[in-house]
Motif scaffolding. Structure first.
Motif, PDB file in Angstrom:
ATOM      1  N   ASN A 181      15.089  -5.224   7.014  1.00 11.95           N
ATOM      2  CA  ASN A 181      16.005  -4.462   7.011  1.00 11.95           C
ATOM      3  C   ASN A 181      16.046  -3.433   8.213  1.00 11.95           C
ATOM      4  OD1 ASN A 181      17.412  -5.497   4.606  1.00 11.95           O
ATOM      5  ND2 ASN A 181      15.936  -3.942   3.326  1.00 11.95           N
ATOM      6  N   GLY A 182      17.008  -3.009   8.555  1.00 17.13           N
ATOM      7  CA  GLY A 182      17.121  -2.018   9.888  1.00 17.13           C
ATOM      8  C   GLY A 182      17.384  -2.554  11.148  1.00 17.13           C
ATOM      9  N   GLU A 183      16.977  -4.150  11.226  1.00 17.25           N
ATOM     10  CA  GLU A 183      16.981  -4.894  12.493  1.00 17.25           C
ATOM     11  C   GLU A 183      18.724  -5.020  12.829  1.00 17.25           C
ATOM     12  OE1 GLU A 183      13.102  -7.243  13.694  1.00 17.25           O
ATOM     13  OE2 GLU A 183      14.504  -8.121  11.992  1.00 17.25           O
ATOM     14  N   ILE A 184      18.895  -5.104  13.957  1.00 22.88           N
ATOM     15  CA  ILE A 184      20.324  -5.477  14.301  1.00 22.88           C
ATOM     16  C   ILE A 184      20.270  -7.021  14.563  1.00 22.88           C
ATOM     17  CG2 ILE A 184      21.860  -5.215  16.256  1.00 22.88           C
ATOM     18  CD1 ILE A 184      20.742  -2.174  16.773  1.00 22.88           C
ATOM     19  N   VAL A 185      21.378  -7.514  13.889  1.00 20.82           N
ATOM     20  CA  VAL A 185      21.384  -9.123  13.968  1.00 20.82           C
ATOM     21  C   VAL A 185      22.721  -9.622  14.315  1.00 20.82           C
ATOM     22  CG1 VAL A 185      19.560  -9.057  11.910  1.00 20.82           C
ATOM     23  CG2 VAL A 185      22.256  -9.088  11.726  1.00 20.82           C
ATOM     24  N   VAL A 186      22.585 -10.888  14.806  1.00 21.08           N
ATOM     25  CA  VAL A 186      23.845 -11.654  14.890  1.00 21.08           C
ATOM     26  C   VAL A 186      23.931 -12.205  13.727  1.00 21.08           C
ATOM     27  CG1 VAL A 186      24.890 -13.387  16.183  1.00 21.08           C
ATOM     28  CG2 VAL A 186      23.381 -11.794  17.422  1.00 21.08           C
ATOM     29  N   ALA A 187      25.118 -11.903  13.043  1.00 17.86           N
ATOM     30  CA  ALA A 187      25.226 -12.846  11.743  1.00 17.86           C
ATOM     31  C   ALA A 187      26.661 -13.487  11.872  1.00 17.86           C
ATOM     32  CB  ALA A 187      25.343 -11.731  10.760  1.00 17.86           C
ATOM     33  N   LEU A 188      26.671 -14.583  11.151  1.00 14.57           N
ATOM     34  CA  LEU A 188      27.803 -15.467  10.998  1.00 14.57           C
ATOM     35  C   LEU A 188      28.284 -15.285   9.750  1.00 14.57           C
ATOM     36  CD1 LEU A 188      29.733 -17.704  12.469  1.00 14.57           C
ATOM     37  CD2 LEU A 188      28.112 -19.410  11.608  1.00 14.57           C
ATOM     38  N   ILE A 189      29.636 -15.113   9.766  1.00 10.04           N
ATOM     39  CA  ILE A 189      30.173 -14.586   8.186  1.00 10.04           C
ATOM     40  C   ILE A 189      31.111 -15.621   7.866  1.00 10.04           C
ATOM     41  CG2 ILE A 189      31.511 -12.907   7.066  1.00 10.04           C
ATOM     42  CD1 ILE A 189      30.550 -10.652   8.963  1.00 10.04           C
ATOM     43  N   GLU A 190      30.922 -16.177   6.742  1.00  7.15           N
ATOM     44  CA  GLU A 190      31.842 -17.132   6.047  1.00  7.15           C
ATOM     45  C   GLU A 190      32.100 -18.337   7.174  1.00  7.15           C
ATOM     46  OE1 GLU A 190      33.070 -17.274   3.368  1.00  7.15           O
ATOM     47  OE2 GLU A 190      33.653 -15.221   2.576  1.00  7.15           O
ATOM     48  N   ASN A 191      31.016 -18.594   7.757  1.00  6.14           N
ATOM     49  CA  ASN A 191      31.026 -19.749   8.799  1.00  6.14           C
ATOM     50  C   ASN A 191      32.062 -19.817   9.693  1.00  6.14           C
ATOM     51  OD1 ASN A 191      29.299 -22.021   8.951  1.00  6.14           O
ATOM     52  ND2 ASN A 191      29.499 -21.935   6.764  1.00  6.14           N
ATOM     53  N   SER A 192      32.646 -18.579  10.222  1.00  8.33           N
ATOM     54  CA  SER A 192      33.792 -18.405  11.151  1.00  8.33           C
ATOM     55  C   SER A 192      33.465 -17.220  12.127  1.00  8.33           C
ATOM     56  CB  SER A 192      35.053 -18.282  10.236  1.00  8.33           C
ATOM     57  OG  SER A 192      35.155 -17.027   9.772  1.00  8.33           O
ATOM     58  N   GLU A 193      33.341 -16.156  11.547  1.00  2.00           N
ATOM     59  CA  GLU A 193      33.265 -14.951  12.490  1.00  2.00           C
ATOM     60  C   GLU A 193      31.753 -14.422  12.599  1.00  2.00           C
ATOM     61  OE1 GLU A 193      34.728 -11.170  10.387  1.00  2.00           O
ATOM     62  OE2 GLU A 193      36.318 -12.844   9.801  1.00  2.00           O
ATOM     63  N   ALA A 194      31.674 -13.947  13.846  1.00  2.00           N
ATOM     64  CA  ALA A 194      30.300 -13.516  14.327  1.00  2.00           C
ATOM     65  C   ALA A 194      30.316 -12.071  14.548  1.00  2.00           C
ATOM     66  CB  ALA A 194      29.842 -14.483  15.448  1.00  2.00           C
ATOM     67  N   THR A 195      29.116 -11.522  14.198  1.00  4.08           N
ATOM     68  CA  THR A 195      29.096 -10.073  14.589  1.00  4.08           C
ATOM     69  C   THR A 195      27.865  -9.369  14.832  1.00  4.08           C
ATOM     70  OG1 THR A 195      29.815  -7.852  13.507  1.00  4.08           O
ATOM     71  CG2 THR A 195      28.892  -9.209  12.197  1.00  4.08           C
ATOM     72  N   LEU A 196      27.859  -8.533  15.508  1.00  8.20           N
ATOM     73  CA  LEU A 196      26.621  -7.831  15.943  1.00  8.20           C
ATOM     74  C   LEU A 196      26.309  -6.470  14.780  1.00  8.20           C
ATOM     75  CD1 LEU A 196      24.113  -7.954  17.857  1.00  8.20           C
ATOM     76  CD2 LEU A 196      25.103  -6.327  19.088  1.00  8.20           C
ATOM     77  N   LYS A 197      25.365  -6.260  13.926  1.00 10.89           N
ATOM     78  CA  LYS A 197      25.505  -5.110  13.189  1.00 10.89           C
ATOM     79  C   LYS A 197      23.954  -4.845  12.701  1.00 10.89           C
ATOM     80  CE  LYS A 197      29.989  -4.507  12.230  1.00 10.89           C
ATOM     81  NZ  LYS A 197      30.402  -5.428  13.155  1.00 10.89           N
ATOM     82  N   TYR A 198      23.723  -3.830  12.156  1.00 11.27           N
ATOM     83  CA  TYR A 198      22.609  -3.446  11.588  1.00 11.27           C
ATOM     84  C   TYR A 198      22.586  -4.286  10.309  1.00 11.27           C
ATOM     85  CZ  TYR A 198      21.270   0.844  14.208  1.00 11.27           C
ATOM     86  OH  TYR A 198      20.643   1.453  15.395  1.00 11.27           O
ATOM     87  N   ILE A 199      21.370  -4.730   9.898  1.00 13.21           N
ATOM     88  CA  ILE A 199      21.242  -5.391   8.181  1.00 13.21           C
ATOM     89  C   ILE A 199      20.416  -4.754   7.164  1.00 13.21           C
ATOM     90  CG2 ILE A 199      19.359  -6.799   8.988  1.00 13.21           C
ATOM     91  CD1 ILE A 199      20.840  -8.994   7.612  1.00 13.21           C
ATOM     92  N   GLU A 200      21.003  -4.605   6.039  1.00 13.67           N
ATOM     93  CA  GLU A 200      20.216  -4.202   4.978  1.00 13.67           C
ATOM     94  C   GLU A 200      20.347  -5.229   3.811  1.00 13.67           C
ATOM     95  OE1 GLU A 200      18.247  -1.808   4.534  1.00 13.67           O
ATOM     96  OE2 GLU A 200      18.756  -0.818   6.421  1.00 13.67           O
ATOM     97  N   GLN A 201      19.428  -5.635   3.481  1.00 14.62           N
ATOM     98  CA  GLN A 201      19.339  -7.037   2.364  1.00 14.62           C
ATOM     99  C   GLN A 201      18.731  -6.478   1.243  1.00 14.62           C
ATOM    100  OE1 GLN A 201      18.008 -10.607   5.045  1.00 14.62           O
ATOM    101  NE2 GLN A 201      17.193  -8.640   5.507  1.00 14.62           N
ATOM    102  N   THR A 202      19.473  -6.437   0.089  1.00 20.68           N
ATOM    103  CA  THR A 202      18.732  -6.301  -1.329  1.00 20.68           C
ATOM    104  C   THR A 202      19.207  -7.612  -2.109  1.00 20.68           C
ATOM    105  OG1 THR A 202      21.018  -5.347  -2.074  1.00 20.68           O
ATOM    106  CG2 THR A 202      19.520  -3.841  -1.311  1.00 20.68           C
TER     107      THR A 202
END
Lengths: 211, 211
Positions: A148-169
Motif C-alpha cells: 500500500n502506498g506504492e505507485i503501480v502500473v495496474a491493468l484494469i478489466e484487462n483493457s486499460e492501464a494506469t499509473l496510480k497510488y495503490i491501497e489494498q484492503t
DNA sequence: TCCCCTTGTTCTCATTTTGTTCTTATTTTG
DNA sequence: CAAAATAAGAACAAAATGAGAACAAGGGGA
C-alpha cells in the motif's frame, strides 16, 4: 601465436583484472611496483610477449604510450550494459501503447532494482502532485504485487492501464491519482492486475528550449 | 588524432570532474594553481593537445577565452568511464557540497545534451512545484548564460549556490523558487553567476536507504 | 589618455619519465 | 645436467614535462 608461459598468463590476468585501477594507461614503472617487480626491463620483455600474442596493444606512440589491452582481450566487464528496454507509453484509461521497435535507455543504477525493470513514458497529468508530469519516463519493476502506498502500473478489466497510488484492503483495491481534479477509483481484486511498481522517474527539459 | 599522453589524460580528467567549481571558463592561470603547476606556458601546451584531440573547445576570441570542454568530451570515450560525473549536492543558500570522490552515473541520452553536463543531487524543497523534490538528481548543462524561464544553477555573491527559475531584465536578475512558501529574490547582474542550466531530472523510489 | 594587470601565445632550457636493449645471475622445468 | 624462463640492474635516446622569460592584445581604473 606462441603459447603463453605461466608468468605471462599471470601478468595478463593481473592486467585484465586491474587495468581500471591505474592511471590509465599504466606505465611499465607503475606496473612493476604493482606487481612487486624491481626491473622495468624484465617486465618489458613479458609485455612484449603479450603483444606478440595479440593480447596487448603495441606501444604505438613509441614513447609514453602505456599499456592497453587489446579489444580481443577485454573481458565481459568492458562491455557496458545496454540499459533498460523502453516499452511504450502509458496513459490513464488506455492500454499501454507499445512501441513497434523497443529501444534501450541507459539508466542510472539508483533508479532501478536488481529485479527485471523496464521504462514507460507517461501521458497525462494524473500523478502531477507526485511530481510525475506528462512526458516523464518512469522505471517500472516488473512485479504482480505491491505494498500500500506504492505507485503501480495496474491493468484494469484487462483493457486499460494506469499509473496510480495503490491501497489494498480485503475485497477492495483503491487506485488513487495524485491530482486534486481527479477522483479515486475503487475495484474488486479480480478486476485489477498489478503489472509493476514504480522505482524510478526521469524528465528531460531539453525539448522546452531547443538551441 | 594522436593518442593522449598520460598527463594529458590526467589534466582532462581533472577538467571534466572539476569544471563546475571554477568561475566561468577557467583561465590558464587559475588552472595552474588548481593543478599545482607554476608555469602557464607548460599548461598551455597540454591544453593545446586536448584541443587537437577535440576534447576541449579552442580558445575562440583570443581574450576572454577560457577553457571549455567539448560535447564529445563526455562521450563513452573519456576512456574508461561512461555516464556523467556526479559532483555533489546543491542546497539553496549554501555552496555546492562537493563529493570527495567523483563517481559516474549512467544517464539516458534524452536527459543530457551534447554539451558538457554533470549531475547534482537536490537538497530542499524550493523547486517542489516544478516537480523537483528533495533528494532528486538533476542533470546540469554547464553554461554561463540562460534564457528566461529556464531553471539554472546560480552562484550568488560567489558563495551560495541555488537551483531556481531565472528571469533576466536589464539591470536585474530574478531567481524564482517553485514553492508558494518561498519568495523570489532579486539581484543585480554582478551578484549572480550562472553556472549551468537544468536539462534533466531523476528520482529514485527505492526504499530510501542509500548504498 | 596613460598605466597596470590579466590573458593567451611562443620559445628556450633543464629535468624527469618512459620505452628499449643488453648483460648477468637465479630459478624453474624437463 | 641442460635448456628455458625469469628477474635485476645498468645504460641510452627520445619523448614528455615543467619552469620561466618575453611579448602582444585587451580591459579597467585613475
Amino acid at each position: 601465436m606462441t603459447r603463453l608461459t605461466r608468468r605471462q598468463r599471470e601478468i595478463f590476468n593481473f592486467l585484465r583484472d586491474n587495468h581500471h585501477s591505474f592511471t590509465r594507461p599504466p606505465s611499465l614503472d607503475e606496473l612493476c611496483r604493482a606487481l612487486g617487480m624491481a626491473s622495468r626491463g624484465s617486465l618489458y620483455r613479458q609485455i612484449m610477449a603479450l603483444i606478440a600474442a595479440g593480447l596487448v596493444e603495441p606501444f604505438t606512440c613509441h614513447k609514453h604510450g602505456g599499456i592497453r589491452l587489446t579489444g580481443q582481450a577485454q573481458g565481459p566487464d568492458a562491455i557496458g550494459e545496454q540499459g533498460l528496454p523502453f516499452i511504450g507509453k502509458i496513459a490513464a484509461g488506455k492500454p499501454i501503447e507499445a512501441l513497434e521497435n523497443v529501444n534501450y535507455m541507459a539508466v542510472p543504477d539508483v533508479l532501478k532494482t536488481d529485479k527485471s525493470c523496464y521504462v514507460l513514458q507517461v501521458k497525462g497529468d494524473s500523478m502531477i502532485e507526485a511530481g510525475i508530469f506528462d512526458g516523464d519516463w518512469v522505471v517500472i519493476e516488473q512485479r504482480d504485487y505491491a505494498s500500500n502506498g506504492e505507485i503501480v502500473v495496474a491493468l484494469i478489466e484487462n483493457s486499460e492501464a494506469t499509473l496510480k497510488y495503490i491501497e489494498q484492503t480485503p475485497g477492495q483495491i483503491l487506485l488513487l491519482p495524485a491530482n486534486a481534479g481527479m477522483t479515486a477509483l475503487s475495484y474488486c481484486p479480480e478486476q485489477v492486475e498489478i503489472q509493476g511498481v514504480l522505482v524510478g522517474q526521469m524528465r528531460s527539459y531539453r525539448s522546452h528550449h531547443p538551441l
